[in-house]
Design an enzyme around this catalytic site. Structure first.
Site, PDB file in Angstrom:
ATOM      1  N   THR A 162      37.055  49.956  46.262  1.00 62.30           N
ATOM      2  CA  THR A 162      37.840  48.983  45.530  1.00 62.30           C
ATOM      3  C   THR A 162      37.318  48.842  44.115  1.00 62.30           C
ATOM      4  OG1 THR A 162      36.380  47.151  46.109  1.00 62.30           O
ATOM      5  CG2 THR A 162      38.182  47.600  47.639  1.00 62.30           C
ATOM      6  N   ASN A 163      38.024  47.990  43.370  1.00 58.50           N
ATOM      7  CA  ASN A 163      37.562  47.535  42.059  1.00 58.50           C
ATOM      8  C   ASN A 163      36.500  46.449  42.262  1.00 58.50           C
ATOM      9  OD1 ASN A 163      37.543  47.034  39.177  1.00 58.50           O
ATOM     10  ND2 ASN A 163      39.669  47.734  39.127  1.00 58.50           N
ATOM     11  N   ASN A 185      30.869  42.280  34.832  1.00 62.28           N
ATOM     12  CA  ASN A 185      31.453  42.676  33.557  1.00 62.28           C
ATOM     13  C   ASN A 185      32.792  41.985  33.348  1.00 62.28           C
ATOM     14  OD1 ASN A 185      33.933  44.658  33.128  1.00 62.28           O
ATOM     15  ND2 ASN A 185      33.104  45.079  35.174  1.00 62.28           N
ATOM     16  N   ARG A 186      33.064  41.667  32.101  1.00 61.52           N
ATOM     17  CA  ARG A 186      34.379  41.187  31.697  1.00 61.52           C
ATOM     18  C   ARG A 186      34.792  41.935  30.421  1.00 61.52           C
ATOM     19  NH1 ARG A 186      31.256  36.200  31.243  1.00 61.52           N
ATOM     20  NH2 ARG A 186      30.557  35.809  29.094  1.00 61.52           N
ATOM     21  N   PHE A 227      39.106  46.194  29.386  1.00 57.93           N
ATOM     22  CA  PHE A 227      39.756  47.457  28.996  1.00 57.93           C
ATOM     23  C   PHE A 227      39.509  47.791  27.531  1.00 57.93           C
ATOM     24  CE2 PHE A 227      43.399  47.410  32.405  1.00 57.93           C
ATOM     25  CZ  PHE A 227      42.468  47.694  33.391  1.00 57.93           C
ATOM     26  N   SER A 284      41.858  45.433  37.923  1.00 62.84           N
ATOM     27  CA  SER A 284      40.787  44.839  37.125  1.00 62.84           C
ATOM     28  C   SER A 284      41.009  43.337  37.017  1.00 62.84           C
ATOM     29  CB  SER A 284      40.756  45.453  35.725  1.00 62.84           C
ATOM     30  OG  SER A 284      39.884  44.712  34.887  1.00 62.84           O
ATOM     31  N   ALA A 301      35.547  55.341  37.104  1.00 62.20           N
ATOM     32  CA  ALA A 301      35.957  54.988  35.752  1.00 62.20           C
ATOM     33  C   ALA A 301      35.137  53.806  35.251  1.00 62.20           C
ATOM     34  CB  ALA A 301      37.444  54.635  35.739  1.00 62.20           C
ATOM     35  N   ASN A 324      39.820  41.519  34.685  1.00 64.81           N
ATOM     36  CA  ASN A 324      39.498  41.126  33.313  1.00 64.81           C
ATOM     37  C   ASN A 324      40.662  41.225  32.328  1.00 64.81           C
ATOM     38  OD1 ASN A 324      36.765  40.653  34.052  1.00 64.81           O
ATOM     39  ND2 ASN A 324      36.421  42.870  34.019  1.00 64.81           N
ATOM     40  N   THR A 325      41.847  41.620  32.813  1.00 56.05           N
ATOM     41  CA  THR A 325      43.063  41.589  32.017  1.00 56.05           C
ATOM     42  C   THR A 325      43.995  40.569  32.656  1.00 56.05           C
ATOM     43  OG1 THR A 325      42.889  43.894  31.290  1.00 56.05           O
ATOM     44  CG2 THR A 325      45.080  42.901  31.230  1.00 56.05           C
ATOM     45  N   LYS A 380      34.698  55.519  29.090  1.00 55.31           N
ATOM     46  CA  LYS A 380      36.059  55.014  28.897  1.00 55.31           C
ATOM     47  C   LYS A 380      36.902  55.926  28.016  1.00 55.31           C
ATOM     48  CE  LYS A 380      34.670  50.163  29.343  1.00 55.31           C
ATOM     49  NZ  LYS A 380      35.469  49.824  30.522  1.00 55.31           N
ATOM     50  N   LYS A 430      44.267  52.141  42.364  1.00 55.81           N
ATOM     51  CA  LYS A 430      42.989  51.451  42.529  1.00 55.81           C
ATOM     52  C   LYS A 430      43.251  49.983  42.827  1.00 55.81           C
ATOM     53  CE  LYS A 430      38.351  51.107  40.562  1.00 55.81           C
ATOM     54  NZ  LYS A 430      37.457  51.613  39.507  1.00 55.81           N
TER      55      LYS A 430
END
Length: 340
Positions: free
Chosen positions: A243-244, A109-110, A113, A173, A60, A175-176, A64, A215
């Site tokens: 993993t992530n 990356n940031r 979502f 993630s 993923a 980034n959230t 997106k 995940k």
């Protein structure tokens, strides 16, 4: 040829080059040019009740919003995972938010979502011609309180299950804000009970079983991983993606981009992600299949993942750096026979 194209794309801003590459792939597909790509000749394998033509899937993050599923599938992936999708559309974090570390074959990356939401994705999937294995990766909106996170995942499940071969629950993630807290035992148990209940309801009403995959983060301690594995086993989760991206910067500490906020993917993630797979394989005792993601950059890296206990592979950063050839390299049957 891909390396020539990559050199041109890498002169552009990472997000700009991503959109250009995906639009070019879509055009190639529409013109029938993707038929020229070699596809791996492999023995199908059944995992989670699903039959995969080969073991190498697309992680993923690349698609997106399910805009390019048919074009990507034409490259020979054994399965495709779209998303992360949230109930409501959201812009994600401010730009710049995507950085290449070319020397290290890595990406930070940031994104946060960024996606067009479940309604848009459902419309795209309705038009999809692809009939292979499709994963739908779900997340929560940034403004949804953590105590209500299960509601967001449930909305995504109910809206998109009919298109999915399996559903991925993205709780890892970086980034959230607060999302990784969902890996804690109490919150994770509540979330998975909610989704397992919906899974059962769909099975009873529609006679379709939609596997649930979780995940996880590479930044879990041994104790946290042990507790998480216990929850996955108790809730009879169907698969786990390990993993992530990582927040650790030790492997790229000399890079001028090391201080950029966001998740690190690519070759620097290989060792840690593989270590997590090995630990998880011991904890799960072959009761839950592991999908390896993180640092799959070549045949050697793929072999390490399989030896550690993975059943399937996913590529993202490796696909960015190596192109479609990575599918051919890592899907060959001999690689799996050697690792078994």
């Amino acid at each position: 040829m891909y390396h020539l194209i990559k050199n041109l794309l890498f002169h552009l801003d990472p997000e700009q080059s991503h959109h250009l590459a995906m639009q070019s792939l879509q055009l190639s597909y529409q013109l029938g040019l993707t038929r020229c790509f070699s596809r791996p000749q492999t023995t199908p394998i059944t995992i989670m009740g699903l039959t995969f033509p080969n073991r190498v899937g697309l992680a993923a993050g690349l698609d997106k919003n399910a805009d390019y599923v048919d074009a990507l599938a034409a490259l020979g992936f054994g399965f495709i995972e779209i998303g992360t999708v949230t109930p409501k559309p959201q812009e994600g974090n401010p730009r710049p938010r995507l950085f290449r570390l070319i020397k290290q074959e890595a990406i930070i990356n940031r994104m946060g979502f960024n996606n067009k939401g479940i309604d848009y994705v459902a419309k795209r999937l309705e038009k999809m011609q692809y009939r292979g294995v499709l994963g739908v990766n779900l997340g929560k909106n940034k403004d949804t309180p953590l105590e209500n996170a299960a509601d967001d995942y449930l909305l995504g499940f109910r809206a998109l299950w009919k298109f999915a071969s399996y559903i991925t629950v993205n709780i890892s993630s970086p980034n959230t804000p607060g999302l990784r807290d969902l890996q804690q035992m109490d919150l994770l148990t509540h979330l998975l009970i909610t989704l397992k209940h919906e899974q059962k309801a769909i099975l009873l009403s529609q006679k379709r079983y939609i596997p649930l995959v979780v995940k996880i983060s590479p930044d879990l301690s041994a104790q946290e991983l042990s507790e998480l594995a216990a929850v996955l086993l108790h809730q009879q989760i169907d698969g786990v993606i390990a993993t992530n991206t990582t927040l650790d910067r030790q492997s790229i500490k000399d890079s001028p981009l090391a201080k950029e906020v966001g998740g690190l993917s690519g070759r620097p993630l290989l060792a840690r992600s593989t270590q997590i797979i090995s630990q998880l394989h011991t904890l799960l005792q072959d009761k839950i299949p592991i999908i390896a993601s993180g640092g799959v950059m070549d045949e050697k890296a793929a072999a390490e993942k399989l030896k550690a206990g993975a059943s399937l592979l996913q590529v993202y950063t490796g696909f960015i750096y190596q192109g479609p050839n990575i599918i051919l390299e890592t899907a060959v049957d001999s690689l799996y026979h050697t690792s078994e």
